[in-house]
Scaffold this motif. Structure first.
Motif, short mmCIF file in Angstrom:
data_model
loop_
_atom_site.label_atom_id
_atom_site.label_comp_id
_atom_site.label_asym_id
_atom_site.label_seq_id
_atom_site.Cartn_x
_atom_site.Cartn_y
_atom_site.Cartn_z
N ALA A 166 0.64 31.25 -3.66
CA ALA A 166 1.77 31.19 -4.59
C ALA A 166 3.04 31.78 -3.99
N GLU A 167 2.91 32.50 -2.88
CA GLU A 167 4.07 33.17 -2.28
C GLU A 167 4.64 32.44 -1.07
N VAL A 168 3.91 31.44 -0.54
CA VAL A 168 4.36 30.75 0.67
C VAL A 168 5.23 29.55 0.31
N THR A 169 5.85 28.99 1.35
CA THR A 169 6.65 27.77 1.19
C THR A 169 5.77 26.54 1.40
N TRP A 170 5.98 25.54 0.55
CA TRP A 170 5.20 24.30 0.64
C TRP A 170 6.10 23.15 1.08
N VAL A 171 5.52 22.24 1.85
CA VAL A 171 6.21 21.02 2.28
C VAL A 171 5.54 19.87 1.56
N MET A 172 6.30 19.19 0.69
CA MET A 172 5.72 18.21 -0.24
C MET A 172 6.26 16.80 -0.02
N ARG A 173 5.52 15.82 -0.51
CA ARG A 173 6.02 14.46 -0.60
C ARG A 173 7.02 14.37 -1.74
N LEU A 232 -2.19 17.37 2.10
CA LEU A 232 -2.25 15.96 2.45
C LEU A 232 -3.68 15.45 2.46
N SER A 233 -3.80 14.14 2.52
CA SER A 233 -5.11 13.50 2.60
C SER A 233 -5.82 13.89 3.89
N LEU A 280 9.79 15.48 1.31
CA LEU A 280 9.99 14.46 2.34
C LEU A 280 9.30 13.16 1.94
N GLY A 281 9.89 12.06 2.35
CA GLY A 281 9.37 10.74 1.99
C GLY A 281 8.38 10.15 2.97
N SER A 282 7.87 10.96 3.88
CA SER A 282 6.97 10.46 4.90
C SER A 282 5.90 11.49 5.21
N THR A 283 4.66 11.03 5.28
CA THR A 283 3.55 11.93 5.64
C THR A 283 3.73 12.46 7.06
N GLU A 284 4.18 11.60 7.97
CA GLU A 284 4.39 12.04 9.35
C GLU A 284 5.45 13.13 9.43
N ALA A 285 6.50 13.01 8.63
CA ALA A 285 7.54 14.03 8.63
C ALA A 285 6.99 15.36 8.13
N ILE A 286 6.15 15.31 7.11
CA ILE A 286 5.53 16.53 6.59
C ILE A 286 4.69 17.18 7.66
N LYS A 287 3.89 16.39 8.37
CA LYS A 287 3.03 16.94 9.42
C LYS A 287 3.85 17.62 10.50
N ARG A 288 4.99 17.04 10.86
CA ARG A 288 5.84 17.62 11.90
C ARG A 288 6.45 18.95 11.43
N ALA A 306 0.84 -1.20 0.00
CA ALA A 306 0.00 0.00 0.00
C ALA A 306 0.86 1.24 0.00
N SER A 307 0.38 2.28 -0.66
CA SER A 307 1.07 3.57 -0.60
C SER A 307 0.91 4.15 0.80
N PHE A 308 1.70 5.17 1.11
CA PHE A 308 1.84 5.62 2.49
C PHE A 308 0.52 6.04 3.14
N THR A 309 -0.25 6.87 2.47
CA THR A 309 -1.50 7.34 3.07
C THR A 309 -2.41 6.18 3.41
N ILE A 310 -2.56 5.25 2.48
CA ILE A 310 -3.46 4.11 2.70
C ILE A 310 -2.86 3.17 3.73
#
Length: 310
Positions: free
Chosen positions: A197-204, A250-251, A231-239, A108-112
């Protein structure tokens, strides 16, 4: 007097399941040494079994590249049928001995895999205590590879990617939402497209199903997307987002608990809704066993419906 001239005579079989078991294990591991480890046999026995199988069929099934064995055209044609026979034999064995039942292999992919399947698998194993489930979690590309290579029985994916050897069936809908730290400057207001469009985004990372859908959604609606973190982890993005590092996309399933806890807030924006379909990926040449079929039905029946959180 009995006339035997029209009686059917079964063909003489030149194959046996042990040979096919070694072949499948070699195809997965890339060598007879790896095959021997998988099926608890000696390497010499595995090599002999593979040679006997190729001799019986009159063809080579692998290209020998150094010490590696790579499936050739003959091997690729045989693999799905051989695996189906080995799995059917395991099912027959399990009819009389539950402890020998092969585990159900799921990718399964990470979210699922992190937010939807754990509860579904727990419910399944409570109802089927003799049924084991092995869950492998990776990004969507890795899940597709695992299903295409017969390394797993079924895959759950969240991106639009596919593969010519796979059948991808819709499973359930999911919504992507923008999240921020409670103290973010845009929290508490409705963010305009220009502000986003002007802010920083944290992506997978690239290859993630969430990243594919996010890119398509944001690039279609924003003049510019400034990616500060991949980042390679949803949890890391949330942090990182909770620490004020930027906005995340995110989902809703993945962030529901963090929003309830107050660590994240859902950001109101002028973006259109982003709803995607999570899907089940199956190999077109793989025969589904009863356990797989029942498990998939359980996932369809018990999965959270739109508007219902777990």
């Amino acid at each position: 007097m009995i006339d035997k001239t029209n009686q059917w005579t079964p063909p003489r079989l030149r194959l046996n399941l042990r040979h096919l078991e070694v072949f499948v294990a070699t195809a997965r591991g890339g060598s007879t040494r790896a095959a021997a480890d998988r099926i608890a046999r000696s390497q010499s026995a595995a090599s002999t079994a593979l040679a006997d199988l190729e001799g019986s069929l009159g063809v080579e099934l692998f290209d020998r590249i150094g010490r590696r064995l790579q499936l050739n055209e003959n091997g690729r044609a045989l693999l799905p049928r051989a695996q189906a026979l080995v799995e059917q034999a395991a099912e027959l064995q399990a009819l009389f001995s539950e402890e020998h039942a092969a585990p159900l292999r799921v990718a399964a992919s990470f979210t699922i895999g992190e937010y939807l399947l754990p509860e579904l698998i727990s419910e399944w194993t409570l109802r089927h205590p003799q049924s084991q489930v092995q869950l492998r979690i990776g990004n969507t590309s890795e899940v597709i590879e695992a299903v295409a290579g017969f390394d797993v029985d079924v895959g759950f994916i969240e991106g639009p990617q596919t593969h010519p050897g796979l059948a991808v069936r819709p499973w359930l809908d999911d919504e992507l939402i923008v999240v921020a730290a409670p103290g973010h400057p845009l929290a508490g207001s409705t963010a305009t497209l220009r502000q986003l469009a002007e802010v920083t985004w944290v992506m997978r990372e690239h290859g993630s199903g969430t990243r594919l859908v996010t890119d398509a959604w944001l690039i279609r609606n924003l003049a510019h997307v400034r990616v500060g973190f991949e980042l390679g982890s949803t949890e890391a993005i949330k942090r990182v987002v909770a620490a004020g590092g930027g906005l995340g996309c995110l989902s809703r399933h993945a962030v529901a608990q963090s929003i309830d806890d107050g660590r994240l807030v859902e950001l109101r924006t002028r973006l259109p809704r982003a709803v995607r379909t999570l899907a089940i990926a199956l190999h077109t040449e793989k025969r589904l066993g009863r356990a797989t079929t029942d498990f998939l039905q359980h996932c369809r029946d018990a999965a959270p419906k739109p508007g219902r959180s777990r």
